[in-house]
Design a protein around this motif. Structure first.
Motif, PDB file in Angstrom:
ATOM      1  N   GLN A   1      64.345  35.724 -21.858  1.00 39.02           N
ATOM      2  CA  GLN A   1      64.563  34.304 -22.103  1.00 39.02           C
ATOM      3  C   GLN A   1      64.166  33.940 -23.526  1.00 39.02           C
ATOM      4  OE1 GLN A   1      62.902  31.538 -19.316  1.00 39.02           O
ATOM      5  NE2 GLN A   1      63.089  32.991 -17.634  1.00 39.02           N
ATOM      6  N   ALA A   2      64.851  32.934 -24.029  1.00 43.39           N
ATOM      7  CA  ALA A   2      64.511  32.415 -25.346  1.00 43.39           C
ATOM      8  C   ALA A   2      63.522  31.264 -25.191  1.00 43.39           C
ATOM      9  CB  ALA A   2      65.766  31.924 -26.059  1.00 43.39           C
TER      10      ALA A   2
ATOM     11  N   THR B   1      62.125  27.912 -27.590  1.00 40.21           N
ATOM     12  CA  THR B   1      62.590  27.115 -28.719  1.00 40.21           C
ATOM     13  C   THR B   1      61.465  26.202 -29.213  1.00 40.21           C
ATOM     14  OG1 THR B   1      63.332  25.288 -27.334  1.00 40.21           O
ATOM     15  CG2 THR B   1      64.923  27.076 -27.731  1.00 40.21           C
TER      16      THR B   1
ATOM     17  N   VAL C   1      55.565  36.900 -27.589  1.00 41.48           N
ATOM     18  CA  VAL C   1      56.702  36.253 -28.239  1.00 41.48           C
ATOM     19  C   VAL C   1      57.198  37.170 -29.356  1.00 41.48           C
ATOM     20  CG1 VAL C   1      57.555  34.227 -29.489  1.00 41.48           C
ATOM     21  CG2 VAL C   1      55.767  33.964 -27.738  1.00 41.48           C
TER      22      VAL C   1
ATOM     23  N   THR D   1      62.262  36.659 -33.998  1.00 37.08           N
ATOM     24  CA  THR D   1      63.367  37.500 -34.392  1.00 37.08           C
ATOM     25  C   THR D   1      64.431  36.711 -35.133  1.00 37.08           C
ATOM     26  OG1 THR D   1      64.938  39.142 -33.516  1.00 37.08           O
ATOM     27  CG2 THR D   1      64.556  37.179 -32.168  1.00 37.08           C
TER      28      THR D   1
ATOM     29  N   THR E   1      68.975  37.010 -35.889  1.00 35.97           N
ATOM     30  CA  THR E   1      70.202  37.749 -35.578  1.00 35.97           C
ATOM     31  C   THR E   1      70.578  38.743 -36.679  1.00 35.97           C
ATOM     32  OG1 THR E   1      71.528  35.959 -36.511  1.00 35.97           O
ATOM     33  CG2 THR E   1      71.153  35.909 -34.134  1.00 35.97           C
TER      34      THR E   1
ATOM     35  N   CYS F   1      64.614  44.127 -35.949  1.00 39.35           N
ATOM     36  CA  CYS F   1      64.523  43.356 -34.700  1.00 39.35           C
ATOM     37  C   CYS F   1      65.427  43.982 -33.644  1.00 39.35           C
ATOM     38  CB  CYS F   1      64.929  41.905 -34.922  1.00 39.35           C
ATOM     39  SG  CYS F   1      63.901  41.012 -36.107  1.00 39.35           S
TER      40      CYS F   1
ATOM     41  N   TYR G   1      59.151  36.378 -24.370  1.00 35.62           N
ATOM     42  CA  TYR G   1      60.168  35.465 -24.875  1.00 35.62           C
ATOM     43  C   TYR G   1      60.624  35.887 -26.264  1.00 35.62           C
ATOM     44  CZ  TYR G   1      58.603  32.207 -21.251  1.00 35.62           C
ATOM     45  OH  TYR G   1      58.258  31.618 -20.058  1.00 35.62           O
ATOM     46  N   LEU G   2      61.845  35.486 -26.602  1.00 29.52           N
ATOM     47  CA  LEU G   2      62.386  35.628 -27.948  1.00 29.52           C
ATOM     48  C   LEU G   2      62.380  34.255 -28.609  1.00 29.52           C
ATOM     49  CD1 LEU G   2      65.623  37.714 -27.337  1.00 29.52           C
ATOM     50  CD2 LEU G   2      63.451  38.524 -28.211  1.00 29.52           C
ATOM     51  N   LEU G   3      62.106  34.218 -29.887  1.00 31.28           N
ATOM     52  CA  LEU G   3      62.239  32.985 -30.642  1.00 31.28           C
ATOM     53  C   LEU G   3      63.024  33.299 -31.902  1.00 31.28           C
ATOM     54  CD1 LEU G   3      60.110  29.995 -31.057  1.00 31.28           C
ATOM     55  CD2 LEU G   3      60.797  31.112 -33.174  1.00 31.28           C
ATOM     56  N   ASP G   4      64.205  32.713 -32.026  1.00 31.73           N
ATOM     57  CA  ASP G   4      65.051  32.886 -33.209  1.00 31.73           C
ATOM     58  C   ASP G   4      64.475  32.006 -34.318  1.00 31.73           C
ATOM     59  OD1 ASP G   4      67.061  32.369 -35.205  1.00 31.73           O
ATOM     60  OD2 ASP G   4      68.564  33.154 -33.812  1.00 31.73           O
TER      61      ASP G   4
ATOM     62  N   ASN H   1      64.745  27.808 -34.970  1.00 30.49           N
ATOM     63  CA  ASN H   1      63.511  27.129 -34.575  1.00 30.49           C
ATOM     64  C   ASN H   1      62.496  27.099 -35.718  1.00 30.49           C
ATOM     65  OD1 ASN H   1      64.034  26.728 -31.542  1.00 30.49           O
ATOM     66  ND2 ASN H   1      64.574  28.867 -31.921  1.00 30.49           N
TER      67      ASN H   1
END
Length: 111
Positions: free
Chosen positions: A5-6, A8, A25, A28, A30, A35, A56-59, A63
């Motif tokens: 899950q991401a 934000t 966390v 990362t 894209t 990564c 969790y992933l956090l772009d 964010n």
């Protein structure tokens, strides 16, 4: 990393800082090659520690508020939180075993 899950800017406090269990966390992006290389290890940890810790992933590009609040200067950055406090922080690629050991330590400390 479709299995993870991401988190934000809008959900970071609730999902990470207010969690009753340890949280890993993965900060990362894209465009980040390292990564992407770490993605299978992070997915493995999410499956292995399901129920004991959240992952969790956090772009960082999507964010920026959380990126700045947490002082993220490079990716990948991995932060482990326990009851809202940072207990471990790593930047750059690393072995799955080192990340797993840090997560296990946080899980033990939370008991």
């Amino acid at each position: 990393m479709a299995n993870i899950q991401a988190v934000t800017d809008a959900t970071f406090a609730q999902k990470v800082l207010e969690s009753d269990i340890p949280v890993l966390v993965d900060f990362t992006a894209t465009w980040c090659g390292p990564c992407k290389a770490m993605a299978p290890a992070v997915e493995d940890l999410a499956r292995e520690y399901d129920g004991e810790a959240d992952v969790y992933l956090l772009d960082i590009d999507a964010n920026p508020d959380t990126r700045h609040a947490q002082g993220i200067m490079g990716v990948p950055t991995f932060m482990i939180f326990n009851r809202g406090e940072v207990v471990e922080r790593f930047t750059g690629s690393m072995s799955r075993s080192k990340l797993a050991a840090a997560l296990e330590s946080a899980i033990e400390a939370a008991k």
